[in-house]
Design a protein around this motif. Structure first.
Motif, short mmCIF file in Angstrom:
data_model
loop_
_atom_site.label_atom_id
_atom_site.label_comp_id
_atom_site.label_asym_id
_atom_site.label_seq_id
_atom_site.Cartn_x
_atom_site.Cartn_y
_atom_site.Cartn_z
N GLN A 111 0.83 -1.21 0.00
CA GLN A 111 0.00 0.00 0.00
C GLN A 111 0.86 1.25 0.00
OE1 GLN A 111 -2.63 -0.81 3.26
NE2 GLN A 111 -4.28 -1.32 1.85
N GLU A 138 2.39 1.66 -3.53
CA GLU A 138 1.45 2.20 -4.52
C GLU A 138 1.30 3.71 -4.44
OE1 GLU A 138 -2.27 0.22 -4.05
OE2 GLU A 138 -1.54 -1.60 -5.05
N PRO A 166 4.41 6.28 -6.99
CA PRO A 166 4.72 5.89 -8.37
C PRO A 166 5.80 6.82 -8.93
CG PRO A 166 2.70 7.17 -8.33
CD PRO A 166 3.17 7.08 -6.90
#
Ligand SMILES: Nc1ncnc2c1ncn2[C@@H]1O[C@H](COP(=O)(O)OP(=O)(O)OP(=O)(O)O)[C@@H](O)[C@H]1O
Ligand SMILES: [Mg+2]
Length: 334
Positions: free
Chosen positions: A145, A148, A151
């Motif tokens: 998590q 993500e 990026p």
């Protein structure tokens, strides 16, 4: 004043400033990649930072302003792990790449780089910095998590791998295969949340310990990078201020030891080998990359770093302790 006016408008639109509040701005020194101000409003004193599209360096260096948002994300994530050692974010306008954080008074919070330059090498600060970085890595290792939310692979390539390692490879074609392999391996390692700019100029020393700032290079990648980046700075200080060389090396050792105490996501030997190899590459990059350290100006100083780095790239140390020992030997024989 235009920049300040823009920021005021952003803070008004976002509700951070009360209508009619006419804040005072004071530009803070440093700020190569951003406008950084002390901001005084009717509510208090803050620090406001806005990322610049073009960095204030000699080379033409542009960087996407979205990095501001990832700095905010790093600050929030790290603060949840280490508390007051990272500033609290109070406001963000991600679209305009502006955010507000707590302000640390320079009278109580000096920049670590200045302390180091003046020979105030506080081992305790080094220990706390090592623990701080280690806690952020350990607290985010293997967390998809968190990964993500960052990026930032291309940003890290543009801000770190390309201007440092790949640029040094262009300057030293015979070392290019090793330097490019190092950059590629780093780029493909995704283990934990990396700060990306752990430099003494981004660390304030306060009564409650160090505070880590300036997370614009945040990336979910190779934690060895932070350890190597910081070690590089401490080793280069031995050339800048030879009188304090043993203290800088001792600080690097303590920082490393405190970092290792947090390491729980991979075998230490693996991380150490990557960090030691990266440190060799970064040492060279700090004289022959796109962003050379400003304090090594004499030809013989730069030549020493170039020569020592070359050896550490050609035959990399396997641990950080080995790397420090080899640096010290080369340094003493110079
Ligand atoms: N929250 C804060 N409180 C007090 N001073 C701060 C704060 N944030 C930044 N500063 C000061 O402003 C300087 C520049 O800030 P920062 O490093 O975040 O900007 P930058 O443009 O990314 O810097 P650079 O690229 O030069 O490293 C810091 O070295 C520090 O002295
Ligand atoms: Mg900075």
């Amino acid at each position: 004043m235009l920049r300040e006016a823009d920021i005021v408008e952003t803070l008004r639109a976002g509700g951070f400033l009360r209508p009619g509040d006419d804040p005072k701005f004071e530009r803070l020194a440093g700020g190569v990649s951003s406008d950084v101000f002390r901001l005084e409003t009717s509510q208090g004193v803050y620090c406001v930072k806005r990322a610049l599209a073009k960095l204030r360096v000699a080379a033409d260096w542009r960087a996407p302003v979205e990095r501001s948002h990832y700095e905010v994300e790093w600050l929030r994530t790290a603060r949840s792990l280490v508390g007051d050692q990272v500033p609290r974010v109070l406001f963000e306008d991600a679209q305009r790449s502006v955010f507000v954080m707590e302000f640390y008074d320079p009278r109580t919070h000096g920049v670590w780089k200045q302390d180091l330059a003046d020979g105030r090498v506080d081992i305790d600060v080094a220990r706390q910095v090592g623990a701080l970085i280690g806690k952020v890595h350990a607290g985010t290792a293997g967390d998809l998590q968190v990964a993500e939310r960052f990026p930032t692979h291309d940003l890290f390539e543009d801000l770190r791998l390309s201007p440092y390692l790949r640029q040094a490879a262009r300057a030293h074609p015979d070392l290019a295969p090793r330097l490019l392999a190092l950059a590629d391996r780093t780029a493909t390692t995704a283990l934990a949340l990396v700060h990306g700019d752990v430099s003494p100029k981004n660390i304030l020393c306060g009564p409650d310990g160090p505070v880590l700032l300036d997370a614009e290079c945040a990336w979910y990648g190779d934690p060895a990078f932070d350890l190597a980046f910081c070690a590089t700075h401490l080793l280069l200080k031995t050339i800048w201020r030879p009188a304090h060389a043993p203290a800088y090396i001792a600080a690097a050792a303590v920082l490393h030891e405190a970092y290792l105490a947090q390491l729980n996501w991979e075998p230490a030997a693996q991380l150490e080998a990557r960090a030691a190899a990266l440190t060799g590459g970064l040492l060279l990059a700090r004289v022959d990359g796109k962003s050379p350290v400003e304090y090594l100006v004499a030809d013989d100083e730069r030549a020493f770093v170039r020569g020592a780095a070359r050896r550490l790239i050609e035959s990399p140390a396997s641990t950080m302790a080995d790397l420090r020992m080899r640096w010290r030997e080369l340094y003493e024989a110079r």
